[in-house]
Design an enzyme around this catalytic site. Structure first.
Site, PDB file in Angstrom:
ATOM      1  N   LYS A  80      -8.459 -21.310  24.984  1.00  8.91           N
ATOM      2  CA  LYS A  80      -8.199 -19.949  24.508  1.00  8.91           C
ATOM      3  C   LYS A  80      -9.069 -19.015  25.342  1.00  8.91           C
ATOM      4  O   LYS A  80     -10.090 -19.434  25.894  1.00  8.91           O
ATOM      5  CB  LYS A  80      -8.591 -19.835  23.031  1.00  8.91           C
ATOM      6  CG  LYS A  80      -7.939 -18.705  22.304  1.00  8.91           C
ATOM      7  CD  LYS A  80      -6.617 -19.120  21.692  1.00  8.91           C
ATOM      8  CE  LYS A  80      -5.978 -17.994  20.910  1.00  8.91           C
ATOM      9  NZ  LYS A  80      -4.767 -18.418  20.222  1.00  8.91           N
ATOM     10  N   HIS A 182       7.828 -10.288  12.554  1.00 10.30           N
ATOM     11  CA  HIS A 182       8.713 -10.991  13.495  1.00 10.30           C
ATOM     12  C   HIS A 182       9.156 -12.351  12.979  1.00 10.30           C
ATOM     13  O   HIS A 182      10.340 -12.663  12.965  1.00 10.30           O
ATOM     14  CB  HIS A 182       7.991 -11.162  14.840  1.00 10.30           C
ATOM     15  CG  HIS A 182       7.809  -9.861  15.544  1.00 10.30           C
ATOM     16  ND1 HIS A 182       6.604  -9.193  15.570  1.00 10.30           N
ATOM     17  CD2 HIS A 182       8.674  -9.098  16.221  1.00 10.30           C
ATOM     18  CE1 HIS A 182       6.749  -8.073  16.244  1.00 10.30           C
ATOM     19  NE2 HIS A 182       7.998  -7.986  16.648  1.00 10.30           N
ATOM     20  N   VAL A 183       8.183 -13.176  12.567  1.00  9.07           N
ATOM     21  CA  VAL A 183       8.527 -14.530  12.132  1.00  9.07           C
ATOM     22  C   VAL A 183       9.318 -14.478  10.827  1.00  9.07           C
ATOM     23  O   VAL A 183      10.374 -15.102  10.688  1.00  9.07           O
ATOM     24  CB  VAL A 183       7.264 -15.403  11.940  1.00  9.07           C
ATOM     25  CG1 VAL A 183       7.637 -16.780  11.432  1.00  9.07           C
ATOM     26  CG2 VAL A 183       6.484 -15.521  13.248  1.00  9.07           C
ATOM     27  N   ALA A 184       8.809 -13.702   9.869  1.00  5.77           N
ATOM     28  CA  ALA A 184       9.419 -13.680   8.535  1.00  5.77           C
ATOM     29  C   ALA A 184      10.867 -13.212   8.568  1.00  5.77           C
ATOM     30  O   ALA A 184      11.704 -13.714   7.810  1.00  5.77           O
ATOM     31  CB  ALA A 184       8.594 -12.789   7.608  1.00  5.77           C
TER      32      ALA A 184
HETATM   33  P1  NAD Z   1       3.902  -9.499  12.651  1.00  7.84           P
HETATM   34  O1  NAD Z   1       2.745  -8.634  12.966  1.00  7.84           O
HETATM   35  O2  NAD Z   1       5.225  -9.229  13.279  1.00  7.84           O
HETATM   36  O3  NAD Z   1       4.151  -9.520  11.062  1.00  7.84           O
HETATM   37  C1  NAD Z   1       3.154  -9.517  10.110  1.00  7.84           C
HETATM   38  C2  NAD Z   1       3.611  -8.585   8.992  1.00  7.84           C
HETATM   39  O4  NAD Z   1       2.725  -8.712   7.899  1.00  7.84           O
HETATM   40  C3  NAD Z   1       3.614  -7.109   9.387  1.00  7.84           C
HETATM   41  O5  NAD Z   1       4.888  -6.560   9.121  1.00  7.84           O
HETATM   42  C4  NAD Z   1       2.534  -6.503   8.494  1.00  7.84           C
HETATM   43  O6  NAD Z   1       2.821  -5.182   8.119  1.00  7.84           O
HETATM   44  C5  NAD Z   1       2.549  -7.438   7.316  1.00  7.84           C
HETATM   45  N1  NAD Z   1       1.336  -7.458   6.522  1.00  7.84           N
HETATM   46  C6  NAD Z   1       0.039  -7.347   6.922  1.00  7.84           C
HETATM   47  N2  NAD Z   1      -0.798  -7.455   5.879  1.00  7.84           N
HETATM   48  C7  NAD Z   1      -0.027  -7.645   4.789  1.00  7.84           C
HETATM   49  C8  NAD Z   1      -0.297  -7.841   3.414  1.00  7.84           C
HETATM   50  N3  NAD Z   1      -1.537  -7.839   2.943  1.00  7.84           N
HETATM   51  N4  NAD Z   1       0.748  -8.002   2.561  1.00  7.84           N
HETATM   52  C9  NAD Z   1       2.011  -7.995   3.031  1.00  7.84           C
HETATM   53  N5  NAD Z   1       2.335  -7.822   4.318  1.00  7.84           N
HETATM   54  C10 NAD Z   1       1.330  -7.651   5.193  1.00  7.84           C
HETATM   55  O7  NAD Z   1       3.423 -10.994  12.941  1.00  7.84           O
HETATM   56  P2  NAD Z   1       4.297 -12.282  13.189  1.00  7.84           P
HETATM   57  O8  NAD Z   1       4.449 -12.498  14.643  1.00  7.84           O
HETATM   58  O9  NAD Z   1       5.504 -12.251  12.321  1.00  7.84           O
HETATM   59  O10 NAD Z   1       3.298 -13.417  12.668  1.00  7.84           O
HETATM   60  C11 NAD Z   1       3.051 -13.590  11.285  1.00  7.84           C
HETATM   61  C12 NAD Z   1       1.910 -14.567  11.104  1.00  7.84           C
HETATM   62  O11 NAD Z   1       2.234 -15.819  11.719  1.00  7.84           O
HETATM   63  C13 NAD Z   1       0.584 -14.147  11.748  1.00  7.84           C
HETATM   64  O12 NAD Z   1      -0.472 -14.638  10.959  1.00  7.84           O
HETATM   65  C14 NAD Z   1       0.595 -14.874  13.076  1.00  7.84           C
HETATM   66  O13 NAD Z   1      -0.729 -15.099  13.549  1.00  7.84           O
HETATM   67  C15 NAD Z   1       1.250 -16.166  12.690  1.00  7.84           C
HETATM   68  N6  NAD Z   1       1.907 -16.847  13.805  1.00  7.84           N
HETATM   69  C16 NAD Z   1       2.874 -16.216  14.508  1.00  7.84           C
HETATM   70  C17 NAD Z   1       3.512 -16.864  15.561  1.00  7.84           C
HETATM   71  C18 NAD Z   1       4.604 -16.191  16.340  1.00  7.84           C
HETATM   72  O14 NAD Z   1       5.331 -16.873  17.065  1.00  7.84           O
HETATM   73  N7  NAD Z   1       4.796 -14.886  16.214  1.00  7.84           N
HETATM   74  C19 NAD Z   1       3.139 -18.170  15.894  1.00  7.84           C
HETATM   75  C20 NAD Z   1       2.155 -18.819  15.130  1.00  7.84           C
HETATM   76  C21 NAD Z   1       1.549 -18.132  14.088  1.00  7.84           C
END
Ligand code: NAD
Length: 362
Positions: A80, A182-184
């Protein structure tokens, strides 16, 4: 600072400090373990309070990558990097190209990707100076990892449901998703398509409502998400959300989600979940889809192949649950053990001289 003692604590192989005063570059690359292959992990850009904070973070994150790659069955090590600076103010072409030259100088020992505070556009600047960067735009690049992470979480949820209830169908299961990013948003699509009832929240209500409009999910307020009666609680926003304050509130049988570092304290909170008979899908195993996708880029990117490899998360998780049961451990301990055993065993078979240069497939 007792630097070598610090590296010895978790057995890091190498730490590189990268500095260019005129350009304002301050970066640290940490390589934890390269037994399985080159150390792959993202570059984080963050306004750390001190160099010690940055160093601690990069050591912790690089070690986590070793476990993540090993558990995912990849032939990659853990690494990292952090760039110390404000991602909203300090980004420019020259900074990232200067950093890219340090990555290049490591000759492929470390391969970078985007992370918190960096984007695919920053990777393009890095790519001007090094071939050792993944997640780039254009031909050969694997693009946005989130659909793959979502696909992996979906299969991980199915494996968890299979272990807990005997069937892996998510139809008529209820799932509460925290975060609508993004993921959700991709995950909600997979789940509702299979007939699951999905509740979703976000601190930006309009983001969650957009997902609801697209998938038929139901909106709940951010604080109410812990109280939703459901089969699976899915953290997909921030880390640390599973803790002694939230665990008593959960009304689920499984915690399985995308977020990194879901447990505030790994030992304490995995134990608390087990005491409530809640199955915990170790976060770094279930959310490895993005890493698997990016790793596929190193061998010439192929989306179909990446998707097939992401599906292996299903069997990996089932193995972990079975190992945990057989050896009387928690799933998180079983996952760690599985990763450590794989590294040790691969190291063992590599002792033998074959007379040929080692073939390396990620
Ligand atoms: P993202 O930033 O697109 O989405 C996160 C969402 O969570 C945002 O819409 C934000 O407004 C919301 N949020 C923040 N705090 C909150 C709370 N207290 N209650 C409700 N909603 C809240 O991120 P992502 O890329 O979708 O990733 C989501 C998680 O998965 C992160 O923890 C990230 O580290 C992890 N992750 C992502 C990937 C990837 O491929 N994008 C890979 C591995 C892990």
């Amino acid at each position: 600072m007792k630097m070598f003692e610090l590296l010895a604590e978790q057995d890091h192989e190498q730490v590189v400090f990268c500095q260019d005063r005129e350009i304002g570059l301050k970066a640290i690359i940490a390589i934890h373990d390269t037994t399985l292959g080159p150390a792959l992990g993202g570059t984080r850009m963050w306004n750390y309070q001190s160099t010690a904070d940055a160093l601690r973070d990069v050591l912790r994150l690089s070690r986590a990558m070793t476990y993540k790659a090993a558990a995912a069955g990849l032939n990659l090590g853990g690494g990292k990097a952090v760039i110390i600076g404000d991602p909203n103010k300090d980004k420019n072409e020259i900074l990232f190209r200067a950093y890219g030259r340090f990555v290049e100088a490591l000759g492929g020992h470390y391969i970078t990707a985007e992370d918190v505070g960096t984007s695919v556009y920053d990777m393009e600047w890095i790519r001007m100076e090094t071939q050792y960067v993944t997640g780039v735009l254009g031909p050969g690049g694997s693009g946005d990892p989130s659909p793959f992470t979502a696909y992996g979480v979906y299969h991980g949820m199915k494996a968890s449901t299979k272990y807990k209830f005997g069937s892996d169908s998510l139809s008529n299961r209820t799932i509460a998703i925290q975060g609508a990013g993004h993921v959700a948003s991709h995950l909600a699509e997979y789940l509702t398509k299979e007939g699951a009832k999905v509740y979703i929240t976000d601190i930006y209500r309009e983001k969650a409502e957009k997902v609801c409009d697209a998938t038929g999910a139901i909106y709940v307020d951010p604080e109410a998400i812990y109280d939703v009666e459901c089969d699976i609680f899915c953290p997909a926003a921030l880390g640390g959300v599973i803790n002694p304050r939230t665990i008593p509130r959960l009304k689920c049988s499984i915690v399985a989600g995308a977020a990194n570092n879901q447990l505030e304290d790994e030992d304490r909170d995995s134990q608390l979940l087990a005491e409530r008979d809640i199955l915990y899908a170790p976060d770094y195993v279930i959310n490895a889809g993005g890493l698997i996708n990016v790793a596929t880029e190193l061998e010439g990117y192929n989306k179909e192949r990446a998707l097939r490899r992401v599906e292996t998360i299903y069997n990996t998780l089932l193995n972990i649950y079975q190992k945990a049961e057989a050896e009387n451990m928690l799933p998180l301990q079983a996952a760690n053990r599985l990763a450590e055993e794989r590294i040790a065993k691969v190291a063992r078979i590599h002792r033998h001289y074959t007379g040929h240069p080692r073939i390396h497939r990620v």
